[in-house]
Design an enzyme around this catalytic site. Sequence first.
Site, PDB file in Angstrom:
ATOM      1  CB  SER A  37      -0.939   0.018   1.205  1.00 17.43           C
ATOM      2  OG  SER A  37      -0.206  -0.015   2.421  1.00 17.43           O
ATOM      3  CG  ASP A 327      -3.596   5.983   6.385  1.00 15.07           C
ATOM      4  OD1 ASP A 327      -2.421   5.757   6.762  1.00 15.07           O
ATOM      5  OD2 ASP A 327      -4.097   5.392   5.410  1.00 15.07           O
ATOM      6  CG  HIS A 330      -0.510   4.318   4.249  1.00 13.15           C
ATOM      7  ND1 HIS A 330      -1.701   3.833   4.737  1.00 13.15           N
ATOM      8  CD2 HIS A 330       0.104   3.279   3.635  1.00 13.15           C
ATOM      9  CE1 HIS A 330      -1.813   2.546   4.414  1.00 13.15           C
ATOM     10  NE2 HIS A 330      -0.730   2.192   3.751  1.00 13.15           N
TER      11      HIS A 330
END
Length: 366
Positions: A37, A327, A330
Amino acid sequence: MGSFSRILFISLTVCSVVVANFSVSSEARAFFVFGDSLVDNGNNNYLATTARADSPPYGIDYPSHRPTGRFSNGLNIPDIISEQLGTEPTLPYLSPELEGRKLLVGANFASAGIGILNDTGIQFFNIIRITKQLKYFEQYQQRLSTLTGPDQTTRLVNEALVLITLGGNDFVNNYYLVPYSPRSREFSLPDYVRYLISEYKKILGRLYELGARQVLVTGTGPMGCVPATLAQRSRDGNCDPELQRAADLFNPQMIQIINELNSEIGTTVFTAVNARRMHMDFISNPQQYGFVTSKVACCGQGPYNGIGLCTVASNLCPNRDLYAFWDPYHPSEKANRIIVSQFMTGSSEYMNPVNLSTLLAMGERT
Protein backbone atom coordinates in the site's frame (compact mmCIF):
# COMPACT_ATOMS: atom_id res chain seq x y z
CA MET A 1 2.83 -6.57 -58.68
CA GLY A 2 0.06 -9.11 -58.11
CA SER A 3 -2.89 -8.42 -55.78
CA PHE A 4 -1.54 -10.79 -53.08
CA SER A 5 1.92 -9.18 -53.27
CA ARG A 6 0.38 -5.70 -52.95
CA ILE A 7 -1.62 -6.75 -49.87
CA LEU A 8 1.46 -8.34 -48.31
CA PHE A 9 3.52 -5.21 -49.04
CA ILE A 10 0.88 -2.93 -47.52
CA SER A 11 0.55 -5.15 -44.45
CA LEU A 12 4.29 -5.18 -43.82
CA THR A 13 4.45 -1.40 -44.30
CA VAL A 14 1.64 -0.85 -41.76
CA CYS A 15 3.38 -3.16 -39.28
CA SER A 16 6.67 -1.32 -39.67
CA VAL A 17 4.94 2.03 -39.11
CA VAL A 18 3.26 0.71 -35.96
CA VAL A 19 6.59 -0.54 -34.59
CA ALA A 20 8.28 2.73 -35.53
CA ASN A 21 5.59 4.74 -33.76
CA PHE A 22 6.20 2.76 -30.58
CA SER A 23 9.99 2.76 -30.69
CA VAL A 24 11.75 3.38 -27.40
CA SER A 25 13.18 6.89 -27.26
CA SER A 26 16.79 7.15 -26.14
CA GLU A 27 15.64 9.72 -23.55
CA ALA A 28 12.81 7.59 -22.22
CA ARG A 29 13.17 5.80 -18.92
CA ALA A 30 10.32 3.53 -17.93
CA PHE A 31 9.40 3.05 -14.29
CA PHE A 32 8.05 -0.13 -12.71
CA VAL A 33 6.67 -0.41 -9.19
CA PHE A 34 6.09 -3.53 -7.09
CA GLY A 35 4.93 -3.83 -3.52
CA ASP A 36 2.23 -2.92 -1.01
CA SER A 37 0.00 0.00 0.00
CA LEU A 38 2.93 2.39 0.40
CA VAL A 39 3.32 2.34 -3.40
CA ASP A 40 -0.05 1.07 -4.71
CA ASN A 41 -1.62 3.72 -6.95
CA GLY A 42 -4.96 2.08 -7.61
CA ASN A 43 -4.70 -1.59 -8.58
CA ASN A 44 -6.90 -2.62 -5.65
CA ASN A 45 -9.68 -0.40 -6.99
CA TYR A 46 -10.21 -3.10 -9.61
CA LEU A 47 -10.37 -5.94 -7.08
CA ALA A 48 -13.01 -7.22 -4.68
CA THR A 49 -10.97 -6.53 -1.55
CA THR A 50 -11.28 -4.55 1.66
CA ALA A 51 -7.76 -3.13 1.19
CA ARG A 52 -8.87 -0.08 -0.80
CA ALA A 53 -8.40 3.66 -0.68
CA ASP A 54 -11.17 4.60 -3.08
CA SER A 55 -13.34 6.68 -0.76
CA PRO A 56 -13.01 10.23 0.59
CA PRO A 57 -11.12 11.77 2.22
CA TYR A 58 -8.34 9.81 0.45
CA GLY A 59 -7.11 11.96 -2.42
CA ILE A 60 -8.29 15.20 -0.84
CA ASP A 61 -5.07 16.95 -1.95
CA TYR A 62 -4.60 15.02 -5.22
CA PRO A 63 -4.88 17.29 -8.29
CA SER A 64 -8.41 15.98 -8.90
CA HIS A 65 -9.27 16.22 -5.17
CA ARG A 66 -10.76 12.75 -5.51
CA PRO A 67 -9.69 9.33 -4.20
CA THR A 68 -7.50 7.43 -6.65
CA GLY A 69 -6.65 4.26 -4.75
CA ARG A 70 -3.48 5.81 -3.35
CA PHE A 71 -3.17 5.51 0.43
CA SER A 72 -2.39 9.19 0.70
CA ASN A 73 -3.99 12.60 0.92
CA GLY A 74 -2.28 13.35 -2.39
CA LEU A 75 0.74 11.95 -4.20
CA ASN A 76 2.61 8.86 -3.05
CA ILE A 77 6.28 7.95 -3.38
CA PRO A 78 6.12 6.55 -6.95
CA ASP A 79 4.29 9.69 -8.14
CA ILE A 80 7.01 11.91 -6.73
CA ILE A 81 9.77 9.74 -8.20
CA SER A 82 8.02 10.06 -11.58
CA GLU A 83 8.16 13.84 -11.15
CA GLN A 84 11.91 13.54 -10.61
CA LEU A 85 12.21 11.40 -13.74
CA GLY A 86 10.26 14.03 -15.67
CA THR A 87 7.62 11.55 -16.73
CA GLU A 88 3.91 11.14 -16.15
CA PRO A 89 2.89 8.86 -13.25
CA THR A 90 2.73 5.16 -14.01
CA LEU A 91 -0.74 3.71 -14.34
CA PRO A 92 -1.97 0.75 -12.28
CA TYR A 93 -1.39 -2.40 -14.29
CA LEU A 94 -5.08 -3.30 -14.00
CA SER A 95 -6.19 0.06 -15.40
CA PRO A 96 -7.92 -0.21 -18.79
CA GLU A 97 -6.09 3.00 -19.75
CA LEU A 98 -2.74 1.18 -19.72
CA GLU A 99 -2.42 0.46 -23.41
CA GLY A 100 -0.61 1.70 -26.49
CA ARG A 101 1.99 4.39 -25.92
CA LYS A 102 1.24 4.54 -22.19
CA LEU A 103 2.93 1.14 -21.87
CA LEU A 104 6.23 2.88 -22.62
CA VAL A 105 5.94 4.85 -19.37
CA GLY A 106 6.02 1.62 -17.36
CA ALA A 107 3.46 0.20 -14.95
CA ASN A 108 2.59 -0.03 -11.28
CA PHE A 109 1.91 -3.60 -10.14
CA ALA A 110 1.64 -2.87 -6.40
CA SER A 111 -1.29 -4.03 -4.30
CA ALA A 112 -2.18 -2.93 -0.79
CA GLY A 113 -2.01 -5.63 1.86
CA ILE A 114 0.58 -7.92 0.33
CA GLY A 115 3.91 -9.01 1.72
CA ILE A 116 6.92 -11.15 0.94
CA LEU A 117 4.94 -14.24 2.00
CA ASN A 118 1.82 -15.39 0.21
CA ASP A 119 -0.08 -15.85 3.47
CA THR A 120 0.44 -12.19 4.41
CA GLY A 121 -2.76 -10.24 3.88
CA ILE A 122 -5.09 -13.25 3.67
CA GLN A 123 -7.63 -11.22 5.64
CA PHE A 124 -7.95 -8.88 2.65
CA PHE A 125 -8.89 -11.75 0.31
CA ASN A 126 -8.41 -10.74 -3.32
CA ILE A 127 -5.08 -8.88 -3.58
CA ILE A 128 -2.19 -9.17 -6.03
CA ARG A 129 0.47 -11.14 -4.22
CA ILE A 130 4.08 -10.56 -5.22
CA THR A 131 4.27 -13.80 -7.22
CA LYS A 132 1.28 -12.58 -9.27
CA GLN A 133 2.83 -9.12 -9.64
CA LEU A 134 5.90 -10.73 -11.20
CA LYS A 135 3.68 -12.77 -13.53
CA TYR A 136 1.95 -9.55 -14.56
CA PHE A 137 5.41 -8.09 -15.28
CA GLU A 138 6.02 -10.98 -17.68
CA GLN A 139 2.62 -10.37 -19.24
CA TYR A 140 3.38 -6.66 -19.57
CA GLN A 141 6.56 -7.45 -21.50
CA GLN A 142 4.63 -9.71 -23.86
CA ARG A 143 2.09 -6.95 -24.47
CA LEU A 144 4.77 -4.36 -25.12
CA SER A 145 6.68 -6.73 -27.38
CA THR A 146 3.74 -6.88 -29.78
CA LEU A 147 4.09 -3.10 -30.21
CA THR A 148 7.84 -2.50 -30.15
CA GLY A 149 9.32 -5.91 -30.84
CA PRO A 150 11.25 -8.09 -28.40
CA ASP A 151 14.58 -6.26 -28.70
CA GLN A 152 13.08 -2.85 -27.94
CA THR A 153 11.12 -4.32 -25.06
CA THR A 154 14.24 -5.87 -23.56
CA ARG A 155 16.06 -2.56 -23.89
CA LEU A 156 13.22 -0.62 -22.23
CA VAL A 157 13.06 -3.02 -19.29
CA ASN A 158 16.85 -3.16 -18.86
CA GLU A 159 17.08 0.64 -18.79
CA ALA A 160 14.04 1.15 -16.58
CA LEU A 161 14.00 2.19 -12.96
CA VAL A 162 12.34 -0.35 -10.66
CA LEU A 163 11.04 0.21 -7.12
CA ILE A 164 10.02 -2.64 -4.81
CA THR A 165 8.58 -2.10 -1.32
CA LEU A 166 7.84 -5.18 0.77
CA GLY A 167 8.17 -6.45 4.32
CA GLY A 168 6.11 -4.23 6.61
CA ASN A 169 2.90 -6.20 6.19
CA ASP A 170 4.71 -9.45 6.93
CA PHE A 171 5.11 -8.14 10.46
CA VAL A 172 2.08 -5.89 11.03
CA ASN A 173 -0.52 -7.94 9.17
CA ASN A 174 0.92 -11.39 9.73
CA TYR A 175 3.35 -12.03 12.59
CA TYR A 176 1.90 -9.40 14.97
CA LEU A 177 -1.66 -9.29 13.61
CA VAL A 178 -3.08 -11.16 16.59
CA PRO A 179 -1.49 -12.53 19.77
CA TYR A 180 -0.06 -15.98 19.13
CA SER A 181 -0.52 -15.73 15.39
CA PRO A 182 0.26 -18.86 13.35
CA ARG A 183 3.58 -17.41 12.18
CA SER A 184 4.61 -16.30 15.68
CA ARG A 185 3.92 -19.82 16.95
CA GLU A 186 5.94 -21.28 14.09
CA PHE A 187 8.94 -18.94 14.31
CA SER A 188 10.79 -16.91 16.90
CA LEU A 189 11.24 -13.34 15.63
CA PRO A 190 14.91 -13.83 14.57
CA ASP A 191 14.01 -17.05 12.73
CA TYR A 192 11.02 -15.39 11.08
CA VAL A 193 13.21 -12.55 9.83
CA ARG A 194 15.70 -15.03 8.38
CA TYR A 195 12.85 -16.84 6.63
CA LEU A 196 11.49 -13.58 5.20
CA ILE A 197 14.93 -12.59 3.96
CA SER A 198 15.50 -15.94 2.25
CA GLU A 199 12.16 -15.57 0.45
CA TYR A 200 12.87 -11.96 -0.46
CA LYS A 201 16.17 -12.95 -2.06
CA LYS A 202 14.25 -15.31 -4.37
CA ILE A 203 11.87 -12.48 -5.34
CA LEU A 204 14.72 -10.10 -6.14
CA GLY A 205 16.49 -12.81 -8.11
CA ARG A 206 13.35 -13.33 -10.15
CA LEU A 207 13.14 -9.59 -10.86
CA TYR A 208 16.66 -9.77 -12.26
CA GLU A 209 15.75 -12.79 -14.40
CA LEU A 210 12.86 -10.74 -15.82
CA GLY A 211 15.26 -8.02 -16.96
CA ALA A 212 15.34 -5.50 -14.11
CA ARG A 213 18.77 -3.87 -13.90
CA GLN A 214 18.23 -0.73 -11.75
CA VAL A 215 16.24 -1.75 -8.68
CA LEU A 216 15.54 0.29 -5.56
CA VAL A 217 14.74 -2.00 -2.63
CA THR A 218 13.20 -0.32 0.40
CA GLY A 219 13.63 -1.70 3.88
CA THR A 220 10.86 -1.64 6.44
CA GLY A 221 10.09 1.67 8.10
CA PRO A 222 9.89 2.23 11.86
CA MET A 223 6.81 0.06 12.32
CA GLY A 224 6.79 0.62 16.07
CA CYS A 225 6.27 4.37 15.64
CA VAL A 226 3.28 4.65 13.29
CA PRO A 227 0.03 5.95 14.81
CA ALA A 228 -1.65 2.54 14.49
CA THR A 229 1.05 0.90 16.58
CA LEU A 230 1.03 3.71 19.14
CA ALA A 231 -2.74 3.32 19.52
CA GLN A 232 -2.58 -0.45 19.93
CA ARG A 233 0.69 -1.08 21.77
CA SER A 234 2.05 2.10 23.37
CA ARG A 235 1.09 3.33 26.82
CA ASP A 236 3.19 6.50 26.85
CA GLY A 237 3.40 7.57 23.21
CA ASN A 238 6.84 6.08 22.70
CA CYS A 239 7.60 3.73 19.82
CA ASP A 240 6.89 0.07 20.52
CA PRO A 241 10.24 -1.66 21.10
CA GLU A 242 9.15 -5.06 19.75
CA LEU A 243 8.15 -3.78 16.31
CA GLN A 244 11.23 -1.55 16.25
CA ARG A 245 13.31 -4.65 16.97
CA ALA A 246 11.70 -6.38 14.01
CA ALA A 247 12.79 -3.56 11.70
CA ASP A 248 16.25 -3.53 13.24
CA LEU A 249 16.62 -7.25 12.53
CA PHE A 250 15.15 -7.13 9.02
CA ASN A 251 16.91 -4.16 7.46
CA PRO A 252 20.58 -5.16 7.94
CA GLN A 253 19.84 -8.64 6.62
CA MET A 254 18.09 -7.11 3.60
CA ILE A 255 21.22 -5.09 2.87
CA GLN A 256 23.26 -8.29 3.20
CA ILE A 257 21.24 -10.15 0.54
CA ILE A 258 21.42 -7.11 -1.74
CA ASN A 259 25.20 -7.14 -1.44
CA GLU A 260 25.22 -10.89 -2.07
CA LEU A 261 23.07 -10.55 -5.19
CA ASN A 262 25.14 -7.69 -6.58
CA SER A 263 28.30 -9.73 -5.95
CA GLU A 264 26.84 -12.80 -7.66
CA ILE A 265 25.74 -10.72 -10.65
CA GLY A 266 29.04 -8.84 -10.80
CA THR A 267 27.59 -5.33 -10.90
CA THR A 268 25.30 -3.05 -8.92
CA VAL A 269 21.73 -3.93 -9.82
CA PHE A 270 20.08 -3.52 -6.43
CA THR A 271 20.22 -0.39 -4.27
CA ALA A 272 19.14 -0.50 -0.62
CA VAL A 273 16.81 2.26 0.57
CA ASN A 274 16.99 2.92 4.32
CA ALA A 275 13.30 3.70 4.85
CA ARG A 276 13.66 3.38 8.62
CA ARG A 277 16.24 6.17 8.78
CA MET A 278 14.26 8.36 6.38
CA HIS A 279 11.12 8.10 8.53
CA MET A 280 12.92 8.41 11.86
CA ASP A 281 14.34 11.80 10.85
CA PHE A 282 10.91 13.44 10.96
CA ILE A 283 9.47 11.11 13.60
CA SER A 284 12.24 12.03 16.03
CA ASN A 285 12.13 15.76 15.26
CA PRO A 286 8.88 16.63 13.47
CA GLN A 287 9.18 20.39 14.07
CA GLN A 288 12.46 20.51 12.15
CA TYR A 289 10.55 19.35 9.07
CA GLY A 290 7.56 21.62 9.56
CA PHE A 291 5.23 19.10 11.21
CA VAL A 292 3.29 19.72 14.40
CA THR A 293 3.25 16.00 15.19
CA SER A 294 4.53 12.63 14.04
CA LYS A 295 2.44 10.67 16.52
CA VAL A 296 -1.13 11.60 15.57
CA ALA A 297 -2.46 10.73 12.11
CA CYS A 298 -4.26 13.43 10.19
CA CYS A 299 -7.18 11.10 9.43
CA GLY A 300 -8.46 8.45 11.81
CA GLN A 301 -10.09 7.92 15.16
CA GLY A 302 -9.23 6.80 18.66
CA PRO A 303 -5.87 7.37 20.36
CA TYR A 304 -3.43 9.09 18.00
CA ASN A 305 -6.14 8.78 15.29
CA GLY A 306 -4.62 5.33 14.94
CA ILE A 307 -7.66 3.06 15.14
CA GLY A 308 -9.47 1.68 12.11
CA LEU A 309 -9.56 3.14 8.63
CA CYS A 310 -9.61 6.70 7.34
CA THR A 311 -13.24 7.36 6.34
CA VAL A 312 -15.66 10.26 5.95
CA ALA A 313 -16.59 9.68 9.61
CA SER A 314 -12.98 10.04 10.81
CA ASN A 315 -11.33 12.99 12.47
CA LEU A 316 -9.67 14.99 9.67
CA CYS A 317 -6.99 17.63 10.17
CA PRO A 318 -7.49 20.88 8.22
CA ASN A 319 -3.85 21.17 7.09
CA ARG A 320 -2.28 17.93 5.92
CA ASP A 321 1.16 19.52 5.54
CA LEU A 322 1.41 19.78 9.33
CA TYR A 323 1.12 16.01 9.85
CA ALA A 324 3.82 13.44 9.17
CA PHE A 325 1.22 10.68 8.88
CA TRP A 326 -1.89 10.90 6.76
CA ASP A 327 -3.64 7.83 8.17
CA PRO A 328 -2.70 5.24 10.84
CA TYR A 329 -0.02 3.65 8.61
CA HIS A 330 0.86 5.88 5.67
CA PRO A 331 2.88 9.12 5.42
CA SER A 332 1.32 12.34 4.19
CA GLU A 333 2.27 13.69 0.77
CA LYS A 334 4.61 16.20 2.43
CA ALA A 335 6.37 13.38 4.27
CA ASN A 336 6.58 11.39 1.04
CA ARG A 337 8.34 14.36 -0.57
CA ILE A 338 10.88 14.44 2.26
CA ILE A 339 11.46 10.72 1.78
CA VAL A 340 11.97 11.04 -1.99
CA SER A 341 14.41 13.93 -1.47
CA GLN A 342 16.59 11.42 0.39
CA PHE A 343 16.12 8.93 -2.45
CA MET A 344 17.54 11.56 -4.78
CA THR A 345 20.44 13.05 -2.85
CA GLY A 346 20.81 11.08 0.40
CA SER A 347 24.16 9.90 1.66
CA SER A 348 25.12 6.24 1.96
CA GLU A 349 23.31 6.17 5.31
CA TYR A 350 20.09 6.53 3.33
CA MET A 351 20.90 5.00 -0.06
CA ASN A 352 23.49 2.28 -0.52
CA PRO A 353 25.61 2.00 -2.59
CA VAL A 354 24.41 5.12 -4.46
CA ASN A 355 21.53 7.57 -4.35
CA LEU A 356 19.00 7.87 -7.14
CA SER A 357 20.55 10.95 -8.73
CA THR A 358 23.84 9.11 -9.10
CA LEU A 359 22.10 5.98 -10.32
CA LEU A 360 20.25 7.88 -13.02
CA ALA A 361 23.44 9.65 -14.10
CA MET A 362 25.23 6.32 -14.34
CA GLY A 363 22.42 5.03 -16.54
CA GLU A 364 22.75 8.01 -18.88
CA ARG A 365 26.46 7.35 -19.35
CA THR A 366 26.02 3.68 -20.26
